[in-house]
Design a protein around this motif. Sequence first.
Motif, PDB file in Angstrom:
ATOM      1  N   ARG A   1       0.826  -1.206   0.000  1.00  0.00           N
ATOM      2  CA  ARG A   1       0.000   0.000   0.000  1.00  0.00           C
ATOM      3  C   ARG A   1       0.863   1.261   0.000  1.00  0.00           C
ATOM      4  O   ARG A   1       0.574   2.235  -0.688  1.00  0.00           O
ATOM      5  N   THR A   2       1.941   1.219   0.762  1.00  0.00           N
ATOM      6  CA  THR A   2       2.834   2.373   0.845  1.00  0.00           C
ATOM      7  C   THR A   2       3.511   2.645  -0.490  1.00  0.00           C
ATOM      8  O   THR A   2       3.652   3.806  -0.894  1.00  0.00           O
ATOM      9  N   ILE A   3       3.914   1.599  -1.183  1.00  0.00           N
ATOM     10  CA  ILE A   3       4.517   1.769  -2.514  1.00  0.00           C
ATOM     11  C   ILE A   3       3.534   2.494  -3.424  1.00  0.00           C
ATOM     12  O   ILE A   3       3.893   3.456  -4.108  1.00  0.00           O
ATOM     13  N   GLU A   4       2.290   2.053  -3.420  1.00  0.00           N
ATOM     14  CA  GLU A   4       1.279   2.680  -4.271  1.00  0.00           C
ATOM     15  C   GLU A   4       1.049   4.146  -3.882  1.00  0.00           C
ATOM     16  O   GLU A   4       0.983   5.033  -4.737  1.00  0.00           O
ATOM     17  N   ILE A   5       0.945   4.401  -2.594  1.00  0.00           N
ATOM     18  CA  ILE A   5       0.713   5.768  -2.117  1.00  0.00           C
ATOM     19  C   ILE A   5       1.860   6.689  -2.536  1.00  0.00           C
ATOM     20  O   ILE A   5       1.633   7.774  -3.083  1.00  0.00           O
ATOM     21  N   LEU A   6       3.089   6.268  -2.288  1.00  0.00           N
ATOM     22  CA  LEU A   6       4.237   7.113  -2.611  1.00  0.00           C
ATOM     23  C   LEU A   6       4.395   7.300  -4.116  1.00  0.00           C
ATOM     24  O   LEU A   6       4.746   8.387  -4.582  1.00  0.00           O
ATOM     25  N   ARG A   7       4.112   6.261  -4.874  1.00  0.00           N
ATOM     26  CA  ARG A   7       4.183   6.375  -6.340  1.00  0.00           C
ATOM     27  C   ARG A   7       3.188   7.422  -6.822  1.00  0.00           C
ATOM     28  O   ARG A   7       3.525   8.297  -7.619  1.00  0.00           O
ATOM     29  N   ASN A   8       1.972   7.359  -6.301  1.00  0.00           N
ATOM     30  CA  ASN A   8       0.939   8.332  -6.688  1.00  0.00           C
ATOM     31  C   ASN A   8       1.286   9.743  -6.219  1.00  0.00           C
ATOM     32  O   ASN A   8       1.072  10.709  -6.952  1.00  0.00           O
ATOM     33  N   GLU A   9       1.823   9.879  -5.010  1.00  0.00           N
ATOM     34  CA  GLU A   9       2.222  11.199  -4.506  1.00  0.00           C
ATOM     35  C   GLU A   9       3.269  11.840  -5.412  1.00  0.00           C
ATOM     36  O   GLU A   9       3.319  13.058  -5.537  1.00  0.00           O
ATOM     37  N   ARG A  10       4.107  11.009  -6.020  1.00  0.00           N
ATOM     38  CA  ARG A  10       5.161  11.509  -6.893  1.00  0.00           C
ATOM     39  C   ARG A  10       4.702  11.665  -8.342  1.00  0.00           C
ATOM     40  O   ARG A  10       5.467  12.043  -9.209  1.00  0.00           O
ATOM     41  N   GLY A  11       3.434  11.351  -8.592  1.00  0.00           N
ATOM     42  CA  GLY A  11       2.871  11.513  -9.926  1.00  0.00           C
ATOM     43  C   GLY A  11       3.422  10.532 -10.947  1.00  0.00           C
ATOM     44  O   GLY A  11       3.481  10.835 -12.138  1.00  0.00           O
ATOM     45  N   LEU A  12       3.796   9.353 -10.479  1.00  0.00           N
ATOM     46  CA  LEU A  12       4.368   8.339 -11.363  1.00  0.00           C
ATOM     47  C   LEU A  12       3.337   7.280 -11.729  1.00  0.00           C
ATOM     48  O   LEU A  12       2.598   6.799 -10.857  1.00  0.00           O
ATOM     49  N   ALA A  13       3.299   6.916 -12.989  1.00  0.00           N
ATOM     50  CA  ALA A  13       2.526   5.755 -13.418  1.00  0.00           C
ATOM     51  C   ALA A  13       3.312   4.501 -13.036  1.00  0.00           C
ATOM     52  O   ALA A  13       4.531   4.561 -12.807  1.00  0.00           O
ATOM     53  N   GLN A  14       2.636   3.387 -12.957  1.00  0.00           N
ATOM     54  CA  GLN A  14       3.334   2.135 -12.651  1.00  0.00           C
ATOM     55  C   GLN A  14       4.456   1.881 -13.648  1.00  0.00           C
ATOM     56  O   GLN A  14       5.538   1.451 -13.266  1.00  0.00           O
ATOM     57  N   ARG A  15       4.201   2.155 -14.905  1.00  0.00           N
ATOM     58  CA  ARG A  15       5.220   1.955 -15.950  1.00  0.00           C
ATOM     59  C   ARG A  15       6.464   2.785 -15.652  1.00  0.00           C
ATOM     60  O   ARG A  15       7.587   2.323 -15.801  1.00  0.00           O
ATOM     61  N   GLN A  16       6.266   4.040 -15.222  1.00  0.00           N
ATOM     62  CA  GLN A  16       7.394   4.920 -14.932  1.00  0.00           C
ATOM     63  C   GLN A  16       8.216   4.413 -13.749  1.00  0.00           C
ATOM     64  O   GLN A  16       9.445   4.425 -13.800  1.00  0.00           O
ATOM     65  N   LEU A  17       7.545   3.974 -12.691  1.00  0.00           N
ATOM     66  CA  LEU A  17       8.280   3.448 -11.539  1.00  0.00           C
ATOM     67  C   LEU A  17       8.989   2.153 -11.915  1.00  0.00           C
ATOM     68  O   LEU A  17      10.153   1.956 -11.554  1.00  0.00           O
ATOM     69  N   ALA A  18       8.312   1.285 -12.645  1.00  0.00           N
ATOM     70  CA  ALA A  18       8.947   0.033 -13.083  1.00  0.00           C
ATOM     71  C   ALA A  18      10.181   0.329 -13.941  1.00  0.00           C
ATOM     72  O   ALA A  18      11.214  -0.335 -13.808  1.00  0.00           O
TER      73      ALA A  18
END
Length: 85
Positions: A17-34
């Motif tokens: 859940r934290t990974i998802e929250i922080l990714r969204n806070e940073r405005g990153l799509a899953q593809r971008q974080l991956a």
Amino acid sequence: MAARSLEMGPAGIRTARTIEILRNERGLAQRQLADRVTAIGRPMSNTMLSRIERAQRRCDVDDLVVIAEALLVSPLVLLRGPSTS
């Protein structure tokens, strides 16, 4: 002997859940974080990341460290939850 499925515990669910929250806070799509994770040296598809975020795939220690690096936080932040970021 048949392989036994290991249930995701509270720390794993909180981390996902934290990974998802922080990714969204940073405005990153899953593809971008991956892509960031892959660029650091741990190949990861957006499907793998999606499964981690939905707690359908375990986030092993190597995944944890590199995802934290890609999100610019300590691995402890991912383990403890977003309030520690």
